[in-house]
Design an enzyme around this catalytic site. Structure first.
Site, PDB file in Angstrom:
ATOM      1  N   ASP A   1       8.264 -10.381   7.755  1.00 18.04           N
ATOM      2  CA  ASP A   1       8.481  -9.226   8.628  1.00 18.04           C
ATOM      3  C   ASP A   1       9.977  -8.940   8.522  1.00 18.04           C
ATOM      4  O   ASP A   1      10.796  -9.790   8.881  1.00 18.04           O
ATOM      5  CB  ASP A   1       8.075  -9.608  10.062  1.00 18.04           C
TER       6      ASP A   1
ATOM      7  N   ARG B   1       0.848  -1.211   0.000  1.00 23.75           N
ATOM      8  CA  ARG B   1       0.000   0.000   0.000  1.00 23.75           C
ATOM      9  C   ARG B   1       0.883   1.260   0.000  1.00 23.75           C
ATOM     10  O   ARG B   1       2.110   1.177   0.081  1.00 23.75           O
ATOM     11  CB  ARG B   1      -0.916   0.011   1.217  1.00 23.75           C
TER      12      ARG B   1
ATOM     13  N   ASN C   1      11.594   0.392   1.566  1.00 22.63           N
ATOM     14  CA  ASN C   1      10.510   1.348   1.775  1.00 22.63           C
ATOM     15  C   ASN C   1       9.740   1.119   3.081  1.00 22.63           C
ATOM     16  O   ASN C   1       9.209   2.075   3.640  1.00 22.63           O
ATOM     17  CB  ASN C   1       9.550   1.263   0.576  1.00 22.63           C
ATOM     18  N   ALA C   2       9.675  -0.132   3.558  1.00 19.60           N
ATOM     19  CA  ALA C   2       8.853  -0.425   4.744  1.00 19.60           C
ATOM     20  C   ALA C   2       9.265   0.497   5.883  1.00 19.60           C
ATOM     21  O   ALA C   2      10.453   0.683   6.148  1.00 19.60           O
ATOM     22  CB  ALA C   2       9.030  -1.882   5.157  1.00 19.60           C
TER      23      ALA C   2
ATOM     24  N   TYR D   1      11.628   8.194  15.073  1.00 16.30           N
ATOM     25  CA  TYR D   1      11.449   8.191  13.617  1.00 16.30           C
ATOM     26  C   TYR D   1      12.538   9.040  12.938  1.00 16.30           C
ATOM     27  O   TYR D   1      13.187   8.604  11.967  1.00 16.30           O
ATOM     28  CB  TYR D   1      10.056   8.743  13.294  1.00 16.30           C
TER      29      TYR D   1
ATOM     30  N   ALA E   1       9.888  11.767  26.531  1.00 17.16           N
ATOM     31  CA  ALA E   1       9.584  11.467  27.933  1.00 17.16           C
ATOM     32  C   ALA E   1       8.466  10.427  28.044  1.00 17.16           C
ATOM     33  O   ALA E   1       8.403   9.663  29.008  1.00 17.16           O
ATOM     34  CB  ALA E   1       9.182  12.742  28.666  1.00 17.16           C
TER      35      ALA E   1
ATOM     36  N   ASP F   1       5.875  -7.799   2.299  1.00 21.41           N
ATOM     37  CA  ASP F   1       5.117  -7.126   3.364  1.00 21.41           C
ATOM     38  C   ASP F   1       4.793  -8.137   4.461  1.00 21.41           C
ATOM     39  O   ASP F   1       5.044  -9.337   4.302  1.00 21.41           O
ATOM     40  CB  ASP F   1       3.841  -6.447   2.825  1.00 21.41           C
TER      41      ASP F   1
HETATM   42  P1  NAD Z   1       2.367   2.978   4.995  1.00 27.13           P
HETATM   43  O1  NAD Z   1       2.166   2.767   6.457  1.00 27.13           O
HETATM   44  O2  NAD Z   1       1.157   3.277   4.164  1.00 27.13           O
HETATM   45  O3  NAD Z   1       3.117   1.748   4.361  1.00 27.13           O
HETATM   46  C1  NAD Z   1       4.233   1.133   4.988  1.00 27.13           C
HETATM   47  C2  NAD Z   1       4.270  -0.324   4.571  1.00 27.13           C
HETATM   48  O4  NAD Z   1       5.372  -0.942   5.243  1.00 27.13           O
HETATM   49  C3  NAD Z   1       3.002  -1.078   4.984  1.00 27.13           C
HETATM   50  O5  NAD Z   1       2.549  -1.853   3.920  1.00 27.13           O
HETATM   51  C4  NAD Z   1       3.485  -1.932   6.138  1.00 27.13           C
HETATM   52  O6  NAD Z   1       2.747  -3.135   6.306  1.00 27.13           O
HETATM   53  C5  NAD Z   1       4.928  -2.201   5.739  1.00 27.13           C
HETATM   54  N1  NAD Z   1       5.714  -2.614   6.901  1.00 27.13           N
HETATM   55  C6  NAD Z   1       5.748  -2.033   8.126  1.00 27.13           C
HETATM   56  N2  NAD Z   1       6.529  -2.748   8.953  1.00 27.13           N
HETATM   57  C7  NAD Z   1       7.000  -3.798   8.236  1.00 27.13           C
HETATM   58  C8  NAD Z   1       7.838  -4.892   8.563  1.00 27.13           C
HETATM   59  N3  NAD Z   1       8.343  -5.053   9.778  1.00 27.13           N
HETATM   60  N4  NAD Z   1       8.124  -5.792   7.587  1.00 27.13           N
HETATM   61  C9  NAD Z   1       7.609  -5.655   6.343  1.00 27.13           C
HETATM   62  N5  NAD Z   1       6.791  -4.624   5.994  1.00 27.13           N
HETATM   63  C10 NAD Z   1       6.493  -3.721   6.931  1.00 27.13           C
HETATM   64  O7  NAD Z   1       3.435   4.151   4.884  1.00 27.13           O
HETATM   65  P2  NAD Z   1       3.796   5.121   3.659  1.00 27.13           P
HETATM   66  O8  NAD Z   1       3.238   6.462   3.954  1.00 27.13           O
HETATM   67  O9  NAD Z   1       3.488   4.488   2.360  1.00 27.13           O
HETATM   68  O10 NAD Z   1       5.375   5.226   3.876  1.00 27.13           O
HETATM   69  C11 NAD Z   1       6.312   4.433   3.168  1.00 27.13           C
HETATM   70  C12 NAD Z   1       7.711   4.894   3.534  1.00 27.13           C
HETATM   71  O11 NAD Z   1       7.844   6.294   3.257  1.00 27.13           O
HETATM   72  C13 NAD Z   1       8.030   4.748   5.011  1.00 27.13           C
HETATM   73  O12 NAD Z   1       9.388   4.370   5.158  1.00 27.13           O
HETATM   74  C14 NAD Z   1       7.814   6.135   5.559  1.00 27.13           C
HETATM   75  O13 NAD Z   1       8.550   6.369   6.736  1.00 27.13           O
HETATM   76  C15 NAD Z   1       8.297   6.985   4.414  1.00 27.13           C
HETATM   77  N6  NAD Z   1       7.771   8.355   4.392  1.00 27.13           N
HETATM   78  C16 NAD Z   1       6.451   8.607   4.214  1.00 27.13           C
HETATM   79  C17 NAD Z   1       6.012   9.931   4.193  1.00 27.13           C
HETATM   80  C18 NAD Z   1       4.574  10.294   3.948  1.00 27.13           C
HETATM   81  O14 NAD Z   1       4.267  11.475   3.882  1.00 27.13           O
HETATM   82  N7  NAD Z   1       3.660   9.345   3.782  1.00 27.13           N
HETATM   83  C19 NAD Z   1       6.914  10.971   4.370  1.00 27.13           C
HETATM   84  C20 NAD Z   1       8.247  10.666   4.572  1.00 27.13           C
HETATM   85  C21 NAD Z   1       8.669   9.356   4.564  1.00 27.13           C
END
Ligand code: NAD
Length: 461
Positions: free
Chosen positions: A274, A230, A300-301, A365, A310, A251
């Site tokens: 995972d 997603r 990307n995950a 984060y 705190a 995923d």
């Molecule tokens: P999202 O939560 O929609 O998707 C993250 C995906 O990672 C999910 O499908 C989740 O199941 C998977 N995931 C989480 N933990 C996992 C694990 N342990 N093993 C395998 N898969 C795992 O998030 P998003 O908004 O699509 O973000 C994707 C990336 O972009 C992330 O790294 C996030 O930090 C980064 N990001 C997003 C934004 C934003 O504005 N949405 C901004 C900066 C950075």
């Protein structure tokens, strides 16, 4: 209630209130569609300072596009006059300035003259590109200062043109890389970089050759994407598949149905893991081996577990660091140890604006996302990567419209998406396009970059 507030903010009265606060209404950004014949179409003004090194190469690259180039490689400073002599008042879709030959700060006036005379003629959604040299490769301090000055110029131009949906970037081309910046120039001139602005892309000299189909640059390549079910991960999978790659999407088990749906649509392969599990590196390496090796891994995950420090539990801290940072390193190490990333491959990390600027309630984060930048910066010099021509880069998204940002409280969200030069949030595809640019076989000179995809966010700038 939140709908009503959102409607108000989008109404003309709401726009007036935001305007008074200096927040502009967004202009819709054009994005790439496969129906576009080439990477660029329209009038392009090409200018240069003295001793510019790249004009012939720029002209060659532009010859593959639908650009109507005004000015030529003999034009240098006179190109402004040439444009006027042309007798056309038609706006320019791009202004490109080669500043690679500049060695003294006072020579920068050539760039001033070029943009002063022409910036009003830049069409909405237009592109500004400055070509320079990496300042640390200069022969002396004066030249270094002059080249570094271009960064301030291009970032400021980005702020001046952003309200009209236009972008400005600097590409620094190292000595010897004169034939290697084509993919960077194509990317920043094209709609694929719609939400990238005020950025610097550094290109180093590498051995690379051949042509790549602009519409299918990743044909025959295999890409592994974590968190692919997603949001941004799904968009990355979509975009890499669109560009010709076969995708292995990873995923967690609760996301299996969504992941299978995405992979079925793309003709890809789902892999449930995972990434923090002890056996994850071996499991992912085994899938990569079955595919005969991979050309690209996108880490990307990611997750957020927001609390002020705190109030944050150690579990929230450690889990975020493990998923967002440590797991990616373990997986990369395993793939490299087993030689499963092919020659000319790419490793891409996903950082965040908050990893650059920091954020209240996101110590875990932001630490993890800053770590991604440090990893990429260090790994660009890794001997194994260099020996196999493997690049390592990161994207740092700003406010991207996904489930993650939809969960942000309304007012923070409404303002968050507008606090950048383009006055809007980006789309997941914008992040994906930057990753596809890194993965392009002609981007081998681009390594160690963290490219912000943030509309030039006012934070962390
Ligand atoms: P999202 O939560 O929609 O998707 C993250 C995906 O990672 C999910 O499908 C989740 O199941 C998977 N995931 C989480 N933990 C996992 C694990 N342990 N093993 C395998 N898969 C795992 O998030 P998003 O908004 O699509 O973000 C994707 C990336 O972009 C992330 O790294 C996030 O930090 C980064 N990001 C997003 C934004 C934003 O504005 N949405 C901004 C900066 C950075």
């Amino acid at each position: 209630m939140s709908d009503r507030i959102e409607n108000f903010i989008n109404s003309s009265a709401g726009k007036k209130v935001l305007g008074a606060l200096g927040v502009n209404a967004p202009r819709e950004l054009a994005r790439y569609t496969p129906s576009q014949r080439s990477f660029f179409k329209g009038r392009l003004l090409l200018g240069a300072g003295d001793n510019a090194a790249l004009l012939a190469q720029v002209s060659k690259i532009l010859a593959e596009s639908d650009a109507e180039v005004v000015g030529d490689d003999n034009a240098r400073l006179q190109c402004t006059a040439l444009a006027q002599d042309n007798g056309s008042d038609a706006p320019f879709a791009a202004l490109v300035f080669d500043a690679t030959g500049m060695r003294d700060s006072l020579e920068l006036v050539a760039a001033y003259r070029f943009f002063n005379a022409n910036i009003r003629k830049l069409a909405p959604g237009g592109r500004i590109v400055i070509l320079g040299r990496p300042h640390m490769g200069a022969d002396n301090a004066e030249q270094a200062a002059t080249q570094r000055a271009l960064e301030g110029l291009s970032r400021s131009l980005a702020k001046e043109v952003g309200a009209r949906g236009s972008t400005a970037q600097l590409i620094t081309v190292a000595s010897g890389a004169e034939g290697d910046f084509g993919s960077s120039l194509r990317f920043v001139l094209s709609p694929k970089s719609a939400y990238v602005t005020g950025q610097v892309i550094a290109v180093n000299a590498v051995e690379q050759s051949g042509n790549v189909d602009w519409h299918k640059p990743l044909a025959g390549k295999t890409a592994l994407v974590t968190g692919a079910s997603r949001g941004i991960g799904e968009a990355i999978a979509d975009t890499l598949a669109r560009d010709g790659a076969t995708v292995i999407g990873v995923d967690v088990a609760p996301m299996e149905d969504d992941l299978v749906k995405v992979m079925t649509r793309l003709g890809g392969q789902p892999l449930i893991a995972d990434i923090t599990a002890e056996d994850a590196p071996a499991k992912i390496a085994s899938a990569a081996k079955q595919a005969g090796g991979i050309d690209l891994i996108v880490h990307n995950a990611g997750v957020t577990r927001d609390k002020t420090i705190a109030n944050m539990t150690e579990q929230q801290w450690q889990m975020t660091l493990d998923i967002n940072l440590a797991a990616a390193q373990r997986i990369t190490r395993e793939l490299l140890d087993q030689g499963l990333i092919r020659n000319g491959g790419s490793i891409v990390g996903v950082s965040s604006m908050n990893g650059i600027g920091g954020q209240r309630g996101q110590t875990n984060y932001a630490a993890s996302k800053a770590g991604v930048i440090g990893y990429v910066d260090f790994m660009k010099n890794d001997e194994q990567l260099r020996a196999h021509n493997i690049t390592v880069n990161a994207v740092a998204p700003g406010f991207i419209e996904t489930a993650m940002t939809a969960a942000i409280p309304l007012f923070t969200r409404m303002f968050g998406r507008r606090l950048n030069s383009l006055s809007q949030g980006g789309l997941p595809v914008d992040v994906a396009e930057a990753i596809a640019f890194f993965a392009n076989p002609l981007s081998r000179g681009v390594s160690g970059n963290t490219l912000r995809v943030c509309g030039q966010s006012w934070f962390g700038a």
